[in-house]
Design a protein around this motif. Sequence first.
Motif, PDB file in Angstrom:
ATOM      1  N   SER A  76       0.993  -1.286   0.668  1.00 31.82           N
ATOM      2  CA  SER A  76       0.648   0.308   0.153  1.00 31.82           C
ATOM      3  C   SER A  76       0.590   1.142   0.007  1.00 31.82           C
ATOM      4  O   SER A  76       2.046   1.276   0.560  1.00 31.82           O
ATOM      5  CB  SER A  76      -0.995  -0.038   1.114  1.00 31.82           C
ATOM      6  OG  SER A  76      -0.139   0.154   2.426  1.00 31.82           O
ATOM      7  N   LEU A  77      -0.043   2.701  -0.354  1.00 27.13           N
ATOM      8  CA  LEU A  77       0.961   3.718  -0.174  1.00 27.13           C
ATOM      9  C   LEU A  77       1.465   4.259   1.642  1.00 27.13           C
ATOM     10  O   LEU A  77       2.268   4.963   1.225  1.00 27.13           O
ATOM     11  CB  LEU A  77       0.446   5.163  -0.914  1.00 27.13           C
ATOM     12  CG  LEU A  77      -0.468   4.498  -2.214  1.00 27.13           C
ATOM     13  CD1 LEU A  77      -1.426   5.656  -2.568  1.00 27.13           C
ATOM     14  CD2 LEU A  77       0.747   4.979  -2.680  1.00 27.13           C
ATOM     15  N   GLU A  78       0.462   3.285   1.896  1.00 29.08           N
ATOM     16  CA  GLU A  78       0.756   3.425   3.859  1.00 29.08           C
ATOM     17  C   GLU A  78       2.276   3.185   4.032  1.00 29.08           C
ATOM     18  O   GLU A  78       2.764   2.902   5.055  1.00 29.08           O
ATOM     19  CB  GLU A  78       0.034   3.232   5.085  1.00 29.08           C
ATOM     20  CG  GLU A  78      -0.853   4.838   4.244  1.00 29.08           C
ATOM     21  CD  GLU A  78      -1.594   4.517   2.503  1.00 29.08           C
ATOM     22  OE1 GLU A  78      -1.944   3.532   2.482  1.00 29.08           O
ATOM     23  OE2 GLU A  78      -2.192   5.340   2.211  1.00 29.08           O
ATOM     24  N   ALA A  79       2.751   1.797   3.083  1.00 29.33           N
ATOM     25  CA  ALA A  79       3.563   1.203   3.895  1.00 29.33           C
ATOM     26  C   ALA A  79       5.173   1.553   3.953  1.00 29.33           C
ATOM     27  O   ALA A  79       5.670   2.574   3.208  1.00 29.33           O
ATOM     28  CB  ALA A  79       3.939  -0.222   2.818  1.00 29.33           C
ATOM     29  N   ASN A  80       5.394   1.084   5.066  1.00 27.47           N
ATOM     30  CA  ASN A  80       6.430   2.125   5.513  1.00 27.47           C
ATOM     31  C   ASN A  80       8.161   0.798   5.872  1.00 27.47           C
ATOM     32  O   ASN A  80       8.514   0.376   6.312  1.00 27.47           O
ATOM     33  CB  ASN A  80       6.860   2.900   6.839  1.00 27.47           C
ATOM     34  CG  ASN A  80       7.436   3.332   7.385  1.00 27.47           C
ATOM     35  OD1 ASN A  80       9.072   3.930   6.678  1.00 27.47           O
ATOM     36  ND2 ASN A  80       7.870   3.878   8.461  1.00 27.47           N
ATOM     37  N   LEU A  81       9.051   1.430   4.673  1.00 22.37           N
ATOM     38  CA  LEU A  81       9.945   0.419   4.168  1.00 22.37           C
ATOM     39  C   LEU A  81      11.518   1.397   4.871  1.00 22.37           C
ATOM     40  O   LEU A  81      12.029   0.137   5.469  1.00 22.37           O
ATOM     41  CB  LEU A  81      10.517   0.245   3.056  1.00 22.37           C
ATOM     42  CG  LEU A  81      11.556  -0.970   2.665  1.00 22.37           C
ATOM     43  CD1 LEU A  81      10.898  -1.725   2.941  1.00 22.37           C
ATOM     44  CD2 LEU A  81      11.636  -0.774   0.695  1.00 22.37           C
ATOM     45  N   SER A  82      11.143   2.123   5.260  1.00 29.50           N
ATOM     46  CA  SER A  82      12.197   3.456   5.540  1.00 29.50           C
ATOM     47  C   SER A  82      12.860   2.643   6.940  1.00 29.50           C
ATOM     48  O   SER A  82      13.829   2.203   6.856  1.00 29.50           O
ATOM     49  CB  SER A  82      11.891   4.461   6.027  1.00 29.50           C
ATOM     50  OG  SER A  82      11.574   5.061   4.798  1.00 29.50           O
ATOM     51  N   PRO A  83      12.110   2.224   7.837  1.00 28.41           N
ATOM     52  CA  PRO A  83      12.893   1.774   8.812  1.00 28.41           C
ATOM     53  C   PRO A  83      13.420   0.167   8.913  1.00 28.41           C
ATOM     54  O   PRO A  83      14.724   0.133  10.096  1.00 28.41           O
ATOM     55  CB  PRO A  83      11.864   1.427  10.155  1.00 28.41           C
ATOM     56  CG  PRO A  83      10.335   2.330   9.434  1.00 28.41           C
ATOM     57  CD  PRO A  83      10.734   2.378   8.010  1.00 28.41           C
TER      58      PRO A  83
END
Length: 299
Positions: free
Chosen positions: A202-209
């Motif tokens: 999804s667009l809200e998925a947070n891969l950065s961490p």
Amino acid sequence: MAFGRLVEFTSPYLRQLTCCMDVRSKQEYDESHVITARRVKKKANEYLIPESVDLECVKYCVVYDNNTSFLEILKHDDDDDSSDESRQGPVLGAAIQCGKALTHLTRHPIRILKGGYERFSAMYHFFRTQKIIWMPQELDAFQPYPVEIMPGKIYLGNFRQACDPKIQKDLKIKAHVNVSMETGPFFVGDADKLLHIQIEDSLEANLSPFLRHLCHFIEIHLELGSVILVFSTLGISRSCAAVLAYLMHQNEQTLKRSWAYVKKCKNNMRPNQGLVTQLLEWEKIVLGDVVTDILEPLY
């Protein structure tokens, strides 16, 4: 000069757009050849294209001989033992000769298999066969393999491929990076061999961490000589973003340059906009500034 990522061309749709041509001798072809490759005969210095091949409809035409490694013209040695014929000047490898002869028959570039059959069959023995005639149902049974990002080291694929024991065995996969919500059957509970980044598509998925740990995990396995498969559900968005992040870190290069490289390996990759934004932030961390302009089309 490359094979054009044969591993993706085994899917039914892409197979219709692909043709692999073997310009070696009949004896060599009969001993073994690449799956579905057709032998190109030569008569009076003219290459005879198999009647079943319509190059006008073929997008990826791959030609190979024994061991052509360079597109440059080869030259005979002019030593004292050379015959007059051998001193006539430049010559081309059989694959290049055939490729040049085919260029006027197709709208797309002819591709030459780097290293020829010798190199390819040594790396991908599971694509060798003696079978010449294939039934339609046999061809439809072929399943695409993951694509190579770093030959023999990093592969990029989807969840189905990550669950296929034959693919794991053929590619000698020793570690998984799973960027999906699903849990695969391999390396479960083994944190040394499985990095599971559970994010939604999804667009809200947070891969950065997870990016620093992701790069560290891949680096360790490369140092150990392990082969790594990076995958997500479809192998189009999340896993591609993960591979892009690693390449940016490893090579200290821009998102744009990493994107162009992965795109050549997997032409249907398409990280969603949310992941692209995070990759721009990652570029700033890796390079100290945002260099890639997303106003310019990456696709």
